[in-house]
Write an enzyme that holds these catalytic residues in place. Sequence first.
Site, PDB file in Angstrom:
ATOM      1  N   TYR A 269       6.868 127.456 113.681  1.00  0.00           N
ATOM      2  CA  TYR A 269       6.029 127.557 114.881  1.00  0.00           C
ATOM      3  C   TYR A 269       6.423 126.505 115.912  1.00  0.00           C
ATOM      4  O   TYR A 269       5.977 126.553 117.044  1.00  0.00           O
ATOM      5  CB  TYR A 269       4.549 127.434 114.492  1.00  0.00           C
ATOM      6  CG  TYR A 269       4.143 128.501 113.496  1.00  0.00           C
ATOM      7  CD1 TYR A 269       3.890 129.807 113.919  1.00  0.00           C
ATOM      8  CD2 TYR A 269       4.076 128.218 112.128  1.00  0.00           C
ATOM      9  CE1 TYR A 269       3.564 130.799 113.010  1.00  0.00           C
ATOM     10  CE2 TYR A 269       3.751 129.207 111.209  1.00  0.00           C
ATOM     11  CZ  TYR A 269       3.498 130.492 111.648  1.00  0.00           C
ATOM     12  OH  TYR A 269       3.190 131.478 110.744  1.00  0.00           O
TER      13      TYR A 269
ATOM     14  N   LYS B 210       8.490 133.815  97.327  1.00  0.00           N
ATOM     15  CA  LYS B 210       7.286 133.554  98.102  1.00  0.00           C
ATOM     16  C   LYS B 210       6.171 133.189  97.139  1.00  0.00           C
ATOM     17  O   LYS B 210       5.835 133.954  96.243  1.00  0.00           O
ATOM     18  CB  LYS B 210       6.911 134.782  98.924  1.00  0.00           C
ATOM     19  CG  LYS B 210       5.676 134.556  99.774  1.00  0.00           C
ATOM     20  CD  LYS B 210       5.411 135.724 100.707  1.00  0.00           C
ATOM     21  CE  LYS B 210       4.156 135.474 101.514  1.00  0.00           C
ATOM     22  NZ  LYS B 210       3.829 136.617 102.370  1.00  0.00           N
TER      23      LYS B 210
ATOM     24  N   GLU C  52      14.287 135.777  91.647  1.00  0.00           N
ATOM     25  CA  GLU C  52      13.820 136.716  92.676  1.00  0.00           C
ATOM     26  C   GLU C  52      14.873 136.886  93.784  1.00  0.00           C
ATOM     27  O   GLU C  52      15.095 137.991  94.269  1.00  0.00           O
ATOM     28  CB  GLU C  52      12.504 136.215  93.289  1.00  0.00           C
ATOM     29  CG  GLU C  52      11.289 136.365  92.378  1.00  0.00           C
ATOM     30  CD  GLU C  52      10.689 137.775  92.425  1.00  0.00           C
ATOM     31  OE1 GLU C  52      11.312 138.677  93.007  1.00  0.00           O
ATOM     32  OE2 GLU C  52       9.583 137.960  91.880  1.00  0.00           O
TER      33      GLU C  52
ATOM     34  N   SER D 276       2.257 127.965 108.244  1.00  0.00           N
ATOM     35  CA  SER D 276       1.123 127.573 109.083  1.00  0.00           C
ATOM     36  C   SER D 276       0.456 126.270 108.639  1.00  0.00           C
ATOM     37  O   SER D 276       0.118 125.427 109.472  1.00  0.00           O
ATOM     38  CB  SER D 276       0.097 128.704 109.105  1.00  0.00           C
ATOM     39  OG  SER D 276      -0.346 129.019 107.788  1.00  0.00           O
TER      40      SER D 276
ATOM     41  N   ARG E  63      -4.300 132.822 107.914  1.00  0.00           N
ATOM     42  CA  ARG E  63      -5.397 133.780 107.724  1.00  0.00           C
ATOM     43  C   ARG E  63      -6.196 133.917 109.014  1.00  0.00           C
ATOM     44  O   ARG E  63      -6.615 135.009 109.384  1.00  0.00           O
ATOM     45  CB  ARG E  63      -6.307 133.330 106.569  1.00  0.00           C
ATOM     46  CG  ARG E  63      -5.596 133.216 105.234  1.00  0.00           C
ATOM     47  CD  ARG E  63      -5.519 134.565 104.513  1.00  0.00           C
ATOM     48  NE  ARG E  63      -4.398 134.583 103.582  1.00  0.00           N
ATOM     49  CZ  ARG E  63      -4.405 134.071 102.350  1.00  0.00           C
ATOM     50  NH1 ARG E  63      -5.500 133.504 101.878  1.00  0.00           N
ATOM     51  NH2 ARG E  63      -3.330 134.134 101.593  1.00  0.00           N
TER      52      ARG E  63
ATOM     53  N   LYS F 222       9.614 130.467 100.712  1.00  0.00           N
ATOM     54  CA  LYS F 222       8.411 130.240 101.505  1.00  0.00           C
ATOM     55  C   LYS F 222       7.264 129.820 100.600  1.00  0.00           C
ATOM     56  O   LYS F 222       7.052 130.465  99.574  1.00  0.00           O
ATOM     57  CB  LYS F 222       8.061 131.552 102.209  1.00  0.00           C
ATOM     58  CG  LYS F 222       6.800 131.509 103.012  1.00  0.00           C
ATOM     59  CD  LYS F 222       6.490 132.860 103.533  1.00  0.00           C
ATOM     60  CE  LYS F 222       5.207 132.759 104.312  1.00  0.00           C
ATOM     61  NZ  LYS F 222       4.791 134.028 104.817  1.00  0.00           N
TER      62      LYS F 222
ATOM     63  N   ARG G 252      -3.605 136.040  96.125  1.00  0.00           N
ATOM     64  CA  ARG G 252      -2.495 136.978  95.902  1.00  0.00           C
ATOM     65  C   ARG G 252      -1.704 136.619  94.645  1.00  0.00           C
ATOM     66  O   ARG G 252      -0.515 136.874  94.556  1.00  0.00           O
ATOM     67  CB  ARG G 252      -1.552 136.937  97.113  1.00  0.00           C
ATOM     68  CG  ARG G 252      -2.215 137.166  98.462  1.00  0.00           C
ATOM     69  CD  ARG G 252      -1.162 137.420  99.527  1.00  0.00           C
ATOM     70  NE  ARG G 252      -1.653 137.299 100.882  1.00  0.00           N
ATOM     71  CZ  ARG G 252      -2.431 138.192 101.500  1.00  0.00           C
ATOM     72  NH1 ARG G 252      -2.827 139.270 100.863  1.00  0.00           N
ATOM     73  NH2 ARG G 252      -2.803 138.000 102.742  1.00  0.00           N
TER      74      ARG G 252
HETATM   75  C1  PBG Z   1       2.100 138.219 104.587  1.00  0.00           C
HETATM   76  C2  PBG Z   1       2.485 136.901 105.154  1.00  0.00           C
HETATM   77  C3  PBG Z   1       1.793 135.688 105.033  1.00  0.00           C
HETATM   78  C4  PBG Z   1       2.528 134.750 105.758  1.00  0.00           C
HETATM   79  C5  PBG Z   1       3.626 135.402 106.295  1.00  0.00           C
HETATM   80  N1  PBG Z   1       3.587 136.720 105.898  1.00  0.00           N
HETATM   81  C6  PBG Z   1       0.495 135.375 104.402  1.00  0.00           C
HETATM   82  C7  PBG Z   1       0.306 135.506 102.957  1.00  0.00           C
HETATM   83  O1  PBG Z   1       1.213 135.883 102.220  1.00  0.00           O
HETATM   84  O2  PBG Z   1      -0.822 135.253 102.514  1.00  0.00           O
HETATM   85  C8  PBG Z   1       2.171 133.301 105.913  1.00  0.00           C
HETATM   86  C9  PBG Z   1       2.836 132.589 107.053  1.00  0.00           C
HETATM   87  C10 PBG Z   1       2.281 131.244 107.349  1.00  0.00           C
HETATM   88  O3  PBG Z   1       1.389 130.721 106.635  1.00  0.00           O
HETATM   89  O4  PBG Z   1       2.740 130.637 108.344  1.00  0.00           O
HETATM   90  N2  PBG Z   1       2.266 139.246 105.546  1.00  0.00           N
END
Ligand code: PBG
Length: 334
Positions: free
Chosen positions: A322, A205, A242, A283, A215, A257, A226
């Site tokens: 989505y 990730k 990982e 997203s 967000r 991801k 992060r």
């Molecule tokens: C963290 C989490 C995130 C997403 C899924 N789980 C946000 C992040 O790590 O900042 C993002 C999913 C998306 O952008 O569709 N719980």
Amino acid sequence: MTQQPGSAPGFPTVRPRRLRRTPALRRLVAETAVQPSQLVLPMFVAEGLTEPRAISSMPGVVQHSRDSLRRAAAEAVEAGLGGVMLFGLPATKDAVGSGALDPQGILNVAITDVVAEVGDQLTVMSDLCLDEFTDHGHCGVLDPDGWVDNDRTLEIYGQMALAQAAAGVDLVAPSGMMDGQVGAIRRALDAEEHAGVGILAYSAKYASAFFGPFREAVNSSLEGDRRTYQQDFSNGREGVREALLDIEEGADLVMVKPALSYLDVVSAVRAAVTVPVAAYNVSGEYAMVEAAAANGWIDREPAILEILTSIRRAGADVILTYWAMDAVDLLRSA
Ligand code: PBG
């Protein structure tokens, strides 16, 4: 004398275009297909909502009420989706994310609601991370210096896994990128007789700008980023590392991801492991296409099919998107 192309010296005898001449030929030789059963719909449920609320940066996606979430889950069964991934938005947050552990917390009650609705007909998955529940918006608890404390967070993740397992979830999906999170969750589940609950690990990730609209979707409180726990987007081999670590720790599926800027990582992980590989079409990837389509700059439906097919072609067995419900309709009419 006129020569037909192909029969004269200097013209090609090998013509790949022959297999592209008709829709039936193209269908016959298509290497990759997307099936509804491979698609997982991420859904948001907000504590205290009585009606679904639109998310402006993700047109067509909503924050659900508990009732509307149940109805959407029933529709996902009807559509033949593979599963749903649930995210909970609590009404109040604190420094340690208590709402994530509370059996009456929004995510835990939503899991129970959805499982009651769909039974075994759909795989019910839940995000296992503290960021929706902490007032600082980080994925773990902070030490006095503001550093995300890996090992204290692991203890909380173990308890969160137990709360989700008690609520009836099929797969927990740790997304916080803490070292050792899969092993800690596996041990916690096994110690409490939840050996049947699986782990879909967000293994590779990346700290990504493409999470932007998420967000808004989860009312995030995060300031900053992060990058001390999610991966640097320069690194591909590290994504494979990982994934391999997570499998050693007991992951049942591994995930990459975001998807689109990381198709090379999807492909490398697919080649390196024997467990199913998932990819999360996030997203920002959704929002870019929706915004361009709303402006008439891109043809939305073919773009969706092309994107989902490309993620499969790269090697993903499972796609979180989505567009899952839209895609089922598009695949039917394609
Ligand atoms: C963290 C989490 C995130 C997403 C899924 N789980 C946000 C992040 O790590 O900042 C993002 C999913 C998306 O952008 O569709 N719980």
